[in-house]
Scaffold this active site. Sequence first.
Site, PDB file in Angstrom:
ATOM      1  N   GLU A 317      -1.042  -5.475  -8.652  1.00 49.92           N
ATOM      2  CA  GLU A 317      -1.854  -5.929  -9.780  1.00 49.92           C
ATOM      3  C   GLU A 317      -2.601  -4.760 -10.410  1.00 49.92           C
ATOM      4  OE1 GLU A 317      -3.171 -10.367  -8.144  1.00 49.92           O
ATOM      5  OE2 GLU A 317      -4.527  -8.666  -7.914  1.00 49.92           O
ATOM      6  N   CYS A 318      -2.426  -4.539 -11.688  1.00 45.49           N
ATOM      7  CA  CYS A 318      -3.214  -3.605 -12.489  1.00 45.49           C
ATOM      8  C   CYS A 318      -3.190  -2.182 -11.899  1.00 45.49           C
ATOM      9  CB  CYS A 318      -4.638  -4.116 -12.649  1.00 45.49           C
ATOM     10  SG  CYS A 318      -5.534  -3.324 -14.002  1.00 45.49           S
ATOM     11  N   GLY A 319      -4.188  -1.794 -11.110  1.00 46.47           N
ATOM     12  CA  GLY A 319      -4.141  -0.492 -10.456  1.00 46.47           C
ATOM     13  C   GLY A 319      -2.916  -0.358  -9.584  1.00 46.47           C
ATOM     14  N   LEU A 321      -0.051  -1.807 -10.292  1.00 48.11           N
ATOM     15  CA  LEU A 321       1.022  -1.548 -11.249  1.00 48.11           C
ATOM     16  C   LEU A 321       1.078  -0.064 -11.585  1.00 48.11           C
ATOM     17  CD1 LEU A 321       2.039  -3.440 -14.430  1.00 48.11           C
ATOM     18  CD2 LEU A 321       1.250  -1.092 -14.669  1.00 48.11           C
ATOM     19  N   THR A 417       2.080  -6.440 -12.336  1.00 46.07           N
ATOM     20  CA  THR A 417       1.493  -7.030 -13.535  1.00 46.07           C
ATOM     21  C   THR A 417       0.180  -6.340 -13.880  1.00 46.07           C
ATOM     22  OG1 THR A 417       0.101  -8.658 -12.387  1.00 46.07           O
ATOM     23  CG2 THR A 417       2.380  -9.291 -12.823  1.00 46.07           C
TER      24      THR A 417
END
Length: 431
Positions: A317-319, A321, A417
């Site tokens: 997730e985010c970091g 990704l 994501t």
Amino acid sequence: MPRILISSDRSDSGKTLISSGLMRALSKRIKVRPFKAGPDFIDSGYHKIATRGIPSINLDLFIMGKENVINSLIKYSKGYDISIIEGVMGLYDGIGLDYSTYQLSEITKTPIILIINCENIGSTTGAIIKGLKDYGNAKIAGVIFNKISSEGHFNYCKSSVKDTEVLGYIPFSKDVIVPSRHLGLYTTEDYNPEKAINTISKLLEEYVDIDKIMEIANSAEDLPEVNDLEIQDTEKKVAAIAYDAAFNFYYQENIDILKRKFQIKFFSPLNGETVEDPDLIYIGGGYPELYLKELESSITSSWIKKESYKGTKILAECGGLMYTSKYIIGFDGKKYNMSNIFDLGISAKGKLTIGYTELLTLENSILSKKGEKIRGHEFHISFPVEVNEEKFVFKNLRGKGIKDGYDGVKVQESLATYTHFHFASLQSSAF
């Protein structure tokens, strides 16, 4: 079930430090369970330090839904003498009023204590409080003034308040200022707020009526009992969770949900740690952009890539990704190689993207099935400068995503994501 909700007219009013100080002050007497409204990861760390290690639980109406929020509040309040919920932004801020701190108060029947920053105001204090109270007929039971310069300033503000109990004030102090950066306060992995929390807790004990706060908490209406029975897997698989200064944005309830099916093993990419034969790898958000040299040289990167090729379930997730992309361009303009699971290139420096997301699932993944809608939130300043992935798992009905309103890239059972998810709201995930 005694409880209060700490709110204000705006962000940067002092909610987090005063909530944390109150948690610390009350923890000397009784057992306190902290909660945080909204999708915030950072403030929860302050709550945990304030309560000497009790994890803070997020309550987010948009992502989790009303029933899950109430269930989480009741479930995690059991065994505690008081629950303290820190609100998000201003009292009525959200998506309209539907997902605001005010709505959380209404749904959970929790009395509100306002924090008003009086640094540059006097009699206007009364107008702000009256407006907040009358606008939605909010259950405002008391108010604490913050950044009061003198006893005279306090009395001036207090005299302007009608029909709301003034519980006291916090004098202005340089010792209760906490540093912040692009995504909010410093995380507790990078900054120890012990001194600030301890100072403000002592100020609360001296200048605020703590006993009256307990009376307000005890006046909260009862909530129904919930079934707290959870299915436990007798032969637990292993979930490896990245956790260090670079990756620490996790909902406590997500970890608790994983514990039902998995044995949890934490590992640090910064320290080059790995986990033998995991069934799931979970890489949350955080600040990987601050540790690019360490991440580039870490052996963890090659281990994660091997696990992805083996078909191990991976959620990034985010970091996460960013870390599973080909490279990240740092604040210094240099390119740093990452795990290279996904054909993406990320720049660490961009404009702030923050807000809720709603995603339509286009193909099955470890989180959802085709056709399902799931919700989460985005919170980053990084952005893709190279996207060579051609298929996306989600279409953004709300939010920005990775590219052109799409989010979620997938290789075998690995999913990355920009959206952060709350597992309690997922209908058919592998968790």
